[in-house]
Design a protein around this motif. Sequence first.
Motif, PDB file in Angstrom:
ATOM      1  N   CYS A  91      73.087  -3.835  18.419  1.00  0.00           N
ATOM      2  CA  CYS A  91      72.573  -4.458  19.641  1.00  0.00           C
ATOM      3  C   CYS A  91      71.239  -5.178  19.428  1.00  0.00           C
ATOM      4  O   CYS A  91      70.756  -5.865  20.327  1.00  0.00           O
ATOM      5  N   SER A  92      70.622  -4.990  18.256  1.00  0.00           N
ATOM      6  CA  SER A  92      69.283  -5.519  18.010  1.00  0.00           C
ATOM      7  C   SER A  92      69.321  -6.954  17.491  1.00  0.00           C
ATOM      8  O   SER A  92      70.139  -7.296  16.633  1.00  0.00           O
ATOM      9  N   LYS A  93      68.396  -7.759  17.989  1.00  0.00           N
ATOM     10  CA  LYS A  93      68.189  -9.113  17.475  1.00  0.00           C
ATOM     11  C   LYS A  93      66.774  -9.298  16.944  1.00  0.00           C
ATOM     12  O   LYS A  93      66.378 -10.408  16.593  1.00  0.00           O
ATOM     13  N   TRP A  94      66.000  -8.199  16.892  1.00  0.00           N
ATOM     14  CA  TRP A  94      64.638  -8.217  16.372  1.00  0.00           C
ATOM     15  C   TRP A  94      64.643  -7.653  14.960  1.00  0.00           C
ATOM     16  O   TRP A  94      65.101  -6.536  14.710  1.00  0.00           O
ATOM     17  N   TYR A  95      64.096  -8.407  14.030  1.00  0.00           N
ATOM     18  CA  TYR A  95      64.130  -8.012  12.614  1.00  0.00           C
ATOM     19  C   TYR A  95      63.403  -6.689  12.389  1.00  0.00           C
ATOM     20  O   TYR A  95      63.904  -5.807  11.680  1.00  0.00           O
ATOM     21  N   SER A  96      62.215  -6.514  12.983  1.00  0.00           N
ATOM     22  CA  SER A  96      61.451  -5.282  12.767  1.00  0.00           C
ATOM     23  C   SER A  96      62.186  -4.060  13.309  1.00  0.00           C
ATOM     24  O   SER A  96      62.224  -3.003  12.666  1.00  0.00           O
ATOM     25  N   LEU A  97      62.804  -4.195  14.488  1.00  0.00           N
ATOM     26  CA  LEU A  97      63.580  -3.089  15.050  1.00  0.00           C
ATOM     27  C   LEU A  97      64.804  -2.805  14.191  1.00  0.00           C
ATOM     28  O   LEU A  97      65.152  -1.639  13.950  1.00  0.00           O
ATOM     29  N   SER A  98      65.449  -3.854  13.705  1.00  0.00           N
ATOM     30  CA  SER A  98      66.624  -3.689  12.852  1.00  0.00           C
ATOM     31  C   SER A  98      66.265  -2.949  11.571  1.00  0.00           C
ATOM     32  O   SER A  98      67.008  -2.070  11.112  1.00  0.00           O
ATOM     33  N   LEU A  99      65.111  -3.286  10.975  1.00  0.00           N
ATOM     34  CA  LEU A  99      64.653  -2.578   9.782  1.00  0.00           C
ATOM     35  C   LEU A  99      64.457  -1.091  10.064  1.00  0.00           C
ATOM     36  O   LEU A  99      64.849  -0.232   9.264  1.00  0.00           O
ATOM     37  N   THR A 100      63.874  -0.773  11.206  1.00  0.00           N
ATOM     38  CA  THR A 100      63.636   0.631  11.572  1.00  0.00           C
ATOM     39  C   THR A 100      64.940   1.393  11.743  1.00  0.00           C
ATOM     40  O   THR A 100      65.091   2.525  11.266  1.00  0.00           O
ATOM     41  N   LEU A 101      65.897   0.773  12.425  1.00  0.00           N
ATOM     42  CA  LEU A 101      67.191   1.439  12.654  1.00  0.00           C
ATOM     43  C   LEU A 101      67.959   1.625  11.352  1.00  0.00           C
ATOM     44  O   LEU A 101      68.622   2.656  11.158  1.00  0.00           O
ATOM     45  N   ILE A 102      67.868   0.667  10.452  1.00  0.00           N
ATOM     46  CA  ILE A 102      68.529   0.812   9.157  1.00  0.00           C
ATOM     47  C   ILE A 102      67.853   1.910   8.340  1.00  0.00           C
ATOM     48  O   ILE A 102      68.509   2.653   7.600  1.00  0.00           O
ATOM     49  N   PHE A 103      66.531   2.048   8.473  1.00  0.00           N
ATOM     50  CA  PHE A 103      65.813   3.159   7.834  1.00  0.00           C
ATOM     51  C   PHE A 103      66.374   4.500   8.309  1.00  0.00           C
ATOM     52  O   PHE A 103      66.646   5.400   7.509  1.00  0.00           O
ATOM     53  N   VAL A 104      66.551   4.649   9.624  1.00  0.00           N
ATOM     54  CA  VAL A 104      67.089   5.892  10.191  1.00  0.00           C
ATOM     55  C   VAL A 104      68.510   6.134   9.696  1.00  0.00           C
ATOM     56  O   VAL A 104      68.881   7.261   9.337  1.00  0.00           O
ATOM     57  N   ALA A 105      69.324   5.071   9.662  1.00  0.00           N
ATOM     58  CA  ALA A 105      70.700   5.206   9.179  1.00  0.00           C
ATOM     59  C   ALA A 105      70.722   5.659   7.724  1.00  0.00           C
ATOM     60  O   ALA A 105      71.504   6.542   7.342  1.00  0.00           O
ATOM     61  N   GLY A 106      69.854   5.077   6.888  1.00  0.00           N
ATOM     62  CA  GLY A 106      69.801   5.466   5.482  1.00  0.00           C
ATOM     63  C   GLY A 106      69.350   6.902   5.301  1.00  0.00           C
ATOM     64  O   GLY A 106      69.869   7.633   4.451  1.00  0.00           O
ATOM     65  N   LEU A 107      68.378   7.332   6.106  1.00  0.00           N
ATOM     66  CA  LEU A 107      67.901   8.707   6.048  1.00  0.00           C
ATOM     67  C   LEU A 107      69.018   9.692   6.387  1.00  0.00           C
ATOM     68  O   LEU A 107      69.255  10.665   5.670  1.00  0.00           O
ATOM     69  N   ALA A 108      69.712   9.437   7.496  1.00  0.00           N
ATOM     70  CA  ALA A 108      70.798  10.330   7.920  1.00  0.00           C
ATOM     71  C   ALA A 108      71.950  10.311   6.923  1.00  0.00           C
ATOM     72  O   ALA A 108      72.560  11.354   6.642  1.00  0.00           O
ATOM     73  N   GLN A 109      72.253   9.137   6.368  1.00  0.00           N
ATOM     74  CA  GLN A 109      73.332   9.028   5.388  1.00  0.00           C
ATOM     75  C   GLN A 109      73.036   9.885   4.163  1.00  0.00           C
ATOM     76  O   GLN A 109      73.921  10.595   3.660  1.00  0.00           O
ATOM     77  N   ALA A 110      71.800   9.841   3.666  1.00  0.00           N
ATOM     78  CA  ALA A 110      71.451  10.614   2.472  1.00  0.00           C
ATOM     79  C   ALA A 110      71.560  12.114   2.728  1.00  0.00           C
ATOM     80  O   ALA A 110      72.042  12.868   1.871  1.00  0.00           O
ATOM     81  N   ILE A 111      71.107  12.571   3.882  1.00  0.00           N
ATOM     82  CA  ILE A 111      71.227  13.993   4.210  1.00  0.00           C
ATOM     83  C   ILE A 111      72.696  14.394   4.274  1.00  0.00           C
ATOM     84  O   ILE A 111      73.100  15.436   3.739  1.00  0.00           O
TER      85      ILE A 111
END
Length: 394
Positions: free
Chosen positions: A297-317
């Motif tokens: 749903c995001s069109k803001w690059y900074s917000l998209s980076l943050t959400l991808i960070f969270v996704a990567g964190l959860a994926q690794a766990i």
Amino acid sequence: LRFRDFRLLWTASVLSATARWADMVVLGWLTLELTDSAFWVGIVAGSKMAGYIAAPFMGVIADRMDRRKLLIIAALINLAVAAAMLVLILLKMLALWHIIALALCGSITWAIDNPTRQALMPDLVGKEHITNAVALNAVAMEITVVVGPALGGVLIPVMGMGGAYGLITAIFVLDVMVLFRMANLQRVVPVKRESPAQSLIAGFRYAWGHQLVLVLLLIALLMNFFAAPYRYAFLPLFARYILDTGSAGYGMLTAMAGIGALAAGIWVVSLGNVSGKGKYLIASSLVWPAALLLFACSKWYSLSLTLIFVAGLAQAICWTVIATLILANTEPAMRGRVMGLRTGVVASLPVGNFIAGAVAERFGAPIAQGAFGVLAIVLMLVIVVMAPRLRRLE
């Protein structure tokens, strides 16, 4: 890391995964430039992982052969594929069918490498250090998800495709050299006198007869199909069409997933043999697709980076807990085959990539990514309800 051969294995993991991630970014962008098609990006991404279908068979081999030699064979194949790409680019002969064919050839190394590497770790460090070994291996992988994509994304505009593949080839050369330095290991468990087909069937029966292993494999299958395609099929589309960041932005999006996963890996290492692993698995398996749903749903690059960070964190766990629980609850003689099945369920990832590319081509990347996120959340909740034992896993 005080175990010499584990240090060498860890170093080889860093090298090979750096090259693979740089290759994934360069290949995805190259395909998009050649075809301007979301569908073909998904096809190439899926081809890059199609070899996972053979992982159960490779798990049989990992239980019967020298695992160090298998890793060397995989590294040599990776080197040959990267060198072929480099030559084709320099000669200006590269076509889409070359990319798909070489991606398929390289994909078989994923099927060899992953179950072999996972099955080898307990032999190097002992059962009491499995959690830390798996987490440190995840840290190695995720360091490369930061370095590899960022490197690939930056090298494309600076050095061109030829320069990028020259570096990838050089890294694979170093990978082979490090693996040759590992000692020849004595097998912990002798090989039974049975045919490869009997060994494969025994592996399937073992997994089917152990409910915990079966549920963990099912979760891995689900997450690979609906959640994992974000890195391969969706991020290049969002970078180009939604966020308008170019190849460097694509590399940074992929690297941000790696930063999140790296943070998660270091955190898990610091915890050691933590209790309540089932709760960690459930939470991470829900947070991961939820972050991707918001990303869609995001069109803001900074917000998209943050959400991808969270996704990567959860994926690794999620991946670390699954691997730890499988290795800790599997007999040593069956580790190669069970981890082969664990790697084999990643065959759902190329299928997910194919479908993701096709749906994105028809309805657009945001709708496709959002639908994949919703389905992952719903199906994971169904598993949690159907397998209440998950919540009690220690």
